[in-house]
Design an enzyme around this catalytic site. Structure first.
Site, PDB file in Angstrom:
ATOM      1  N   HIS A  20      52.802 -28.753   5.372  1.00 33.96           N
ATOM      2  CA  HIS A  20      53.240 -29.453   3.413  1.00 33.96           C
ATOM      3  C   HIS A  20      53.596 -31.046   4.533  1.00 33.96           C
ATOM      4  CE1 HIS A  20      54.133 -27.348   0.405  1.00 33.96           C
ATOM      5  NE2 HIS A  20      53.702 -26.223   1.820  1.00 33.96           N
ATOM      6  N   ASP A 123      57.301 -34.166  -2.467  1.00 36.17           N
ATOM      7  CA  ASP A 123      56.403 -32.244  -2.381  1.00 36.17           C
ATOM      8  C   ASP A 123      56.920 -31.336  -4.285  1.00 36.17           C
ATOM      9  OD1 ASP A 123      56.663 -29.204  -1.225  1.00 36.17           O
ATOM     10  OD2 ASP A 123      55.556 -30.782   0.159  1.00 36.17           O
ATOM     11  N   ASN A 369      45.568 -25.823   4.225  1.00 33.73           N
ATOM     12  CA  ASN A 369      45.249 -26.664   5.141  1.00 33.73           C
ATOM     13  C   ASN A 369      44.613 -26.810   6.251  1.00 33.73           C
ATOM     14  OD1 ASN A 369      46.832 -28.982   4.335  1.00 33.73           O
ATOM     15  ND2 ASN A 369      48.305 -27.955   5.008  1.00 33.73           N
ATOM     16  N   SER A 370      44.154 -25.677   6.965  1.00 31.12           N
ATOM     17  CA  SER A 370      42.976 -24.742   8.441  1.00 31.12           C
ATOM     18  C   SER A 370      42.665 -24.018   7.461  1.00 31.12           C
ATOM     19  CB  SER A 370      44.170 -23.136   8.360  1.00 31.12           C
ATOM     20  OG  SER A 370      45.119 -23.844   9.074  1.00 31.12           O
ATOM     21  N   GLU A 373      40.176 -27.707   6.967  1.00 25.86           N
ATOM     22  CA  GLU A 373      39.912 -28.270   7.963  1.00 25.86           C
ATOM     23  C   GLU A 373      38.733 -27.700   8.666  1.00 25.86           C
ATOM     24  OE1 GLU A 373      43.304 -27.870  10.148  1.00 25.86           O
ATOM     25  OE2 GLU A 373      44.236 -29.311   8.817  1.00 25.86           O
ATOM     26  N   GLN A 390      47.731 -17.637   0.494  1.00 21.60           N
ATOM     27  CA  GLN A 390      46.569 -17.341   1.602  1.00 21.60           C
ATOM     28  C   GLN A 390      45.688 -16.057   0.738  1.00 21.60           C
ATOM     29  OE1 GLN A 390      48.821 -16.747   5.110  1.00 21.60           O
ATOM     30  NE2 GLN A 390      50.228 -18.317   5.382  1.00 21.60           N
TER      31      GLN A 390
END
Length: 481
Positions: A20, A123, A369-370, A373, A390
């Site tokens: 975050h 957040d 995020n991963s 990316e 996830q």
């Protein structure tokens, strides 16, 4: 530095967790480059992880700063210095960490009262941020840290509760009222859907707080999930803006190498990658919070070795003393893999690695995020989801955009016992081979590259995210007192 006339001053309050904190810092930097005065609220230990990056931006006359508040670790029953979710290693510590987040309300409110910004981006896990913003008569924007697809799935599950009608944990059900068909089982749902725990109440508060907020800001781009971005805004009726991928605000290698934390191994790593053929290396990383058991790490090592592929493997284990045996590695593994692979213990320069032409695939825990990316770098993925949203993201990669191969981890798993094994080495070997070698792998890679091109165009002038971000800023200028 004095503020310019009509310049917006926006405060950013990230959750103190890498998944975050990193994207919200990137977002603050992105907004500052568009002429906003940006202030990031964090704690002393967390500030050290990105202060050099902010200093470099300031030298370019970008108006951005860090405002620090003390983290109430001891007051919440945590060890001194435990200021980030990455330091939390048990459910008991997790409960205390969320208590500490509540205790941040007073110092954050005091800071905002002194500085009187025009807007607060906070957040999801700070539900009290909407209350503070209302007192100051400024808009509060919510940052979830995930994309439109998982946001829509979460909303449908909370609203319709389809899992409550099932008797078996393994029985599949369709998530209702969504674009496309998304199938899940009970065991793939976050634990707060299945039992009341400390997160259940916090998330209920967060959702109520969001509904009273000005809107939601999302690290995504329209072309990645158009049906879900439209569903979230038009069908669910939420005000939202997509501004990602925010990782693309890191334009030089120094920024990329120090993103989140300085990675000391990056030069050796990049040099090793440069000696390899294009698309020949598999990158293996499970994020900043995943702690696998010794038994599971052994299975990963055996699967990688059996695949015959070259790899970079990031592991959250400290290096032992010279000569001391590492129980999580097969005997002689590093010696046998000297030419084949690199093990990074600790923090890796992920964006730099993923965008290298030698990297042809990414084994990931499917954190947003991963995942984003990986999409931005244009690489197909081996999906191994563990917890949070996830397992939803895996469905998006494998069934939605079709650039992922599921490894077969089918239950929500936040904490591991020492002998827990979710996936055996044979399944690991099979999945990584499907992503790295053969016609199917090339087709996935082609789709991934096309998405990567769209991601880069989205943040360029005239792109979908660039336009949405400017639309938001214009709206804030018109509505700020």
């Amino acid at each position: 530095m004095d503020s310019k006339p009509n310049q917006l001053h926006i405060y950013f309050l990230p959750l103190l967790s890498p998944g975050h904190l990193i994207p919200l810092v990137d977002m603050a930097r992105q907004f500052a480059r568009l002429g906003v005065k940006a202030s990031i609220i964090t704690t002393p230990l967390n500030a050290t992880n990105f202060s050099k990056t902010i200093e470099r931006d300031k030298q370019l006359d970008i108006e951005i700063s860090i405002r620090q508040v003390k983290f109430p670790s001891v007051e919440a029953g945590l060890p001194e210095g435990c200021e980030n979710a990455a330091s939390v290693t048990s459910p008991e510590m997790s409960l205390k960490f969320y208590k500490a987040l509540d205790l941040l309300q007073q110092p954050v409110e005091q800071l905002l009262e002194e500085d009187r910004p025009d807007c607060l981006v906070a957040d999801l896990f700070f539900p009290w941020a909407t209350e503070i913003a209302a007192k100051l008569r400024i808009p509060r924007l919510v940052f979830h840290g995930i994309g439109f697809f998982p946001l829509c799935v979460y909303h449908s599950l909370r609203t319709h509760k389809p899992h409550k009608k099932l008797e078996s944990d393994s029985e599949a059900f369709i998530v209702p009222d969504l674009p496309g068909t998304i199938k899940l089982t009970k065991r793939q749902l976050p634990d707060h859907f299945q039992e009341v725990n400390h997160l259940t109440e916090l998330i209920d508060k967060a959702i109520k707080s969001e509904l009273k907020s000005y809107g939601v800001i999302v690290n995504s781009f329209h072309e990645l999930e158009p049906a879900y971005s439209e569903h979230y805004r038009k069908v669910m009726g939420r005000k939202a803006w997509h501004v990602g991928p925010v990782s693309l605000c890191n334009r030089d290698n120094e920024d990329k190498a120090q993103r989140g934390r300085a990675a000391s191994i990056h030069e050796k790593c990049l040099s090793w990658l440069s000696s390899k053929k294009p698309n020949s290396v598999l990158y293996v990383c499970f994020g900043s919070l995943s702690l696998f058991s010794t038994a599971q790490l052994l299975e990963i090592a055996n699967g990688l070795e059996a695949s015959g592929l070259q790899f970079i493997w990031v592991v959250r284990r400290e290096k032992t003393y010279d000569g001391e045996k590492e129980e999580w590695l097969p005997e002689g593994f590093e010696k046998r893999m000297e030419e084949k692979g690199i093990i990074i213990r600790g923090w890796s320069p992920q964006v730099l690695i993923l965008e290298h032409e030698a990297v042809g695939g990414f084994m990931t825990h499917c954190g947003w995020n991963s995942m984003l990316e990986g999409v931005t770098a244009g690489v197909p993925m081996v999906t191994w989801p563990l917890f949070a949203e996830q397992l939803f993201n895996e469905k998006f990669l494998t069934d939605g955009v079709r650039i992922g191969v599921a490894i077969g981890s089918e239950r929500w798993s936040r904490w591991f016992h020492e002998n827990d094994v979710l996936v055996k080495s044979e399944a690991i070997q099979k999945a990584v081979s499907l992503v790295m070698v053969g016609e199917e792998a090339e087709e996935m890679r082609s789709r991934a590259r096309a998405l990567g091109d769209m991601a880069k165009k989205a943040v360029e002038e005239g792109g979908s995210s660039y336009t949405d971000m400017n639309r938001l800023l214009e709206e804030l200028r018109l509505n700020c007192p």
